[in-house]
Design a protein around this motif. Sequence first.
Motif, PDB file in Angstrom:
ATOM      1  N   UNK A   1       0.834  -1.200   0.000  1.00 12.85           N
ATOM      2  CA  UNK A   1       0.000   0.000   0.000  1.00 12.85           C
ATOM      3  C   UNK A   1       0.874   1.258   0.000  1.00 12.85           C
ATOM      4  N   UNK A   2       1.940   1.231   0.794  1.00 14.44           N
ATOM      5  CA  UNK A   2       2.868   2.377   0.827  1.00 14.44           C
ATOM      6  C   UNK A   2       3.520   2.568  -0.538  1.00 14.44           C
ATOM      7  N   UNK A   3       3.934   1.444  -1.152  1.00 16.23           N
ATOM      8  CA  UNK A   3       4.576   1.525  -2.467  1.00 16.23           C
ATOM      9  C   UNK A   3       3.610   2.055  -3.526  1.00 16.23           C
ATOM     10  N   UNK A   4       2.353   1.667  -3.433  1.00 15.52           N
ATOM     11  CA  UNK A   4       1.354   2.150  -4.394  1.00 15.52           C
ATOM     12  C   UNK A   4       1.173   3.662  -4.285  1.00 15.52           C
ATOM     13  N   UNK A   5       1.226   4.167  -3.084  1.00 17.09           N
ATOM     14  CA  UNK A   5       1.067   5.614  -2.879  1.00 17.09           C
ATOM     15  C   UNK A   5       2.249   6.393  -3.465  1.00 17.09           C
TER      16      UNK A   5
ATOM     17  N   UNK B   1      -6.268  -3.760  -2.724  1.00 16.24           N
ATOM     18  CA  UNK B   1      -5.384  -3.463  -3.846  1.00 16.24           C
ATOM     19  C   UNK B   1      -6.150  -2.856  -5.026  1.00 16.24           C
ATOM     20  N   UNK B   2      -7.375  -3.352  -5.248  1.00 16.35           N
ATOM     21  CA  UNK B   2      -8.170  -2.845  -6.374  1.00 16.35           C
ATOM     22  C   UNK B   2      -8.506  -1.375  -6.202  1.00 16.35           C
ATOM     23  N   UNK B   3      -8.645  -0.943  -4.960  1.00 15.19           N
ATOM     24  CA  UNK B   3      -9.014   0.457  -4.714  1.00 15.19           C
ATOM     25  C   UNK B   3      -7.902   1.418  -5.159  1.00 15.19           C
ATOM     26  N   UNK B   4      -6.689   0.895  -5.403  1.00 20.02           N
ATOM     27  CA  UNK B   4      -5.589   1.754  -5.870  1.00 20.02           C
ATOM     28  C   UNK B   4      -5.749   2.128  -7.337  1.00 20.02           C
ATOM     29  N   UNK B   5      -6.571   1.350  -8.059  1.00 20.68           N
ATOM     30  CA  UNK B   5      -6.733   1.597  -9.490  1.00 20.68           C
ATOM     31  C   UNK B   5      -5.554   1.115 -10.324  1.00 20.68           C
TER      32      UNK B   5
END
Length: 436
Positions: free
Chosen positions: A105-109, A127-131
């Motif tokens: 999650x941190x890496x996605x941000x 994970x899906x909420x990251x798009x």
Amino acid sequence: MKGKKIVTLLLATLCIVSLLISGCKKDTTKDTNNDNGKDAVEQNKDKADNKDTEEKVTVEFWHGYTAEKTEVLDGMIAEYEKQNPNVKINAKFVATGEEMLQKVQTALLSGEEPNMLWGYPTWTGVLESSGKLVDMGEILDDELKSDLPIGLLEAGKYKGRIYSVPIEAGTLYLIYNKDMFKEAGIDNPPTTWEELYDISKKLSDGDRYGVWLPIAPNERTTWTFETFLWQNGQDVLNAEGNNIGFNNEKGLEALEFYTKMIKDGYAPTAVGQDPFIDKQVAMVYATQGAANAYINKYEMNVGVAMLPGKDKLATGLGSNHYFMFKSDDKVQQETLKFIKYMTTGENHAEWAIKAGYLPVSNSARESDKYKQFGEENPHMIEAAKALTYGVARPPIEEYPKLSTAISETIEKIAIGDTTPEEGMKQIQDEANKIFK
């Protein structure tokens, strides 16, 4: 004389034409068979040079495998890279469990996510909420889709889309100590809830217990309890998927039975590191990995069986999955090729055998390598049979919080802090907050 000259002229002309034709044929052959006039040797050299100079594709792959499994994985990656010299699979251990999810999650941000992730399907909603998750249902070919059992494939399904592919499968089944059964005069493992209760009663004497039903506030407790829900015809979520689906008579019956086994003294409230190895319990709900260790590492006299049923047979389906994050087309193509290499056929059979999981694909289960392994390890074949009754946990963003609410309530009921009826109300109240 004049006629003789004409004949001589014709012969000379034919000779010249013949030479021209011959010469043209030679040139034509060269142009047709060779690129820009180069011979075959030169062409092959060019191809080799092009392959060498082709830009290498690197696939960043995060996983949480143990050192032992990482060693196996590294060996398979080395073989894959040997077969695909222009691909580098940069696999690295990052974290395990929920810590991995937090790191991703941190890496996605920060835009530093990997191309490929090993993880749990219950993470899908988060994970899906990251798009940034790839809809793998759109890029998997029919061959791979048909090679994976629908139950396992749908474990990675979220909002009607498939966001991950299973790489490992496991299932809960009943593991029992044959020696303790023999001492108690019990011939066969239980097949129903009633038999589970009666046999556990016979096996319990105050120091030892019939079965271990976990009550600690963690996912293992929730996962074990969910098998009782499914066996009693209930689902964790309602049909809309926006709240729990077991706040009813059948759900309460499952909650009462699970906690009654503990309150009646047939399942322990406190255990050591492994109550089955310690012979504190005669039965345990565990996976094929545990059975493998009990049989091969601890050399215990162990039997395995499908979990006891109620309205129907059902068990928990556990699977680890590969996720893909969006990147350029070339990287995505190479990531998908590597996923197919790891999940199908003899390659996957090798991984499943060495990693101690059940194979996820039909082509791996039906391979000669796995058939031979099954003959030598029949407890794995029994696990594979149980897998057909497997039910996946909801792969929704809210699941981790819901799981905690369920397991914390089970612990309270088991130690007598609340009643099953009050506990069900507490679960419902927490679910209302989680799904609001």
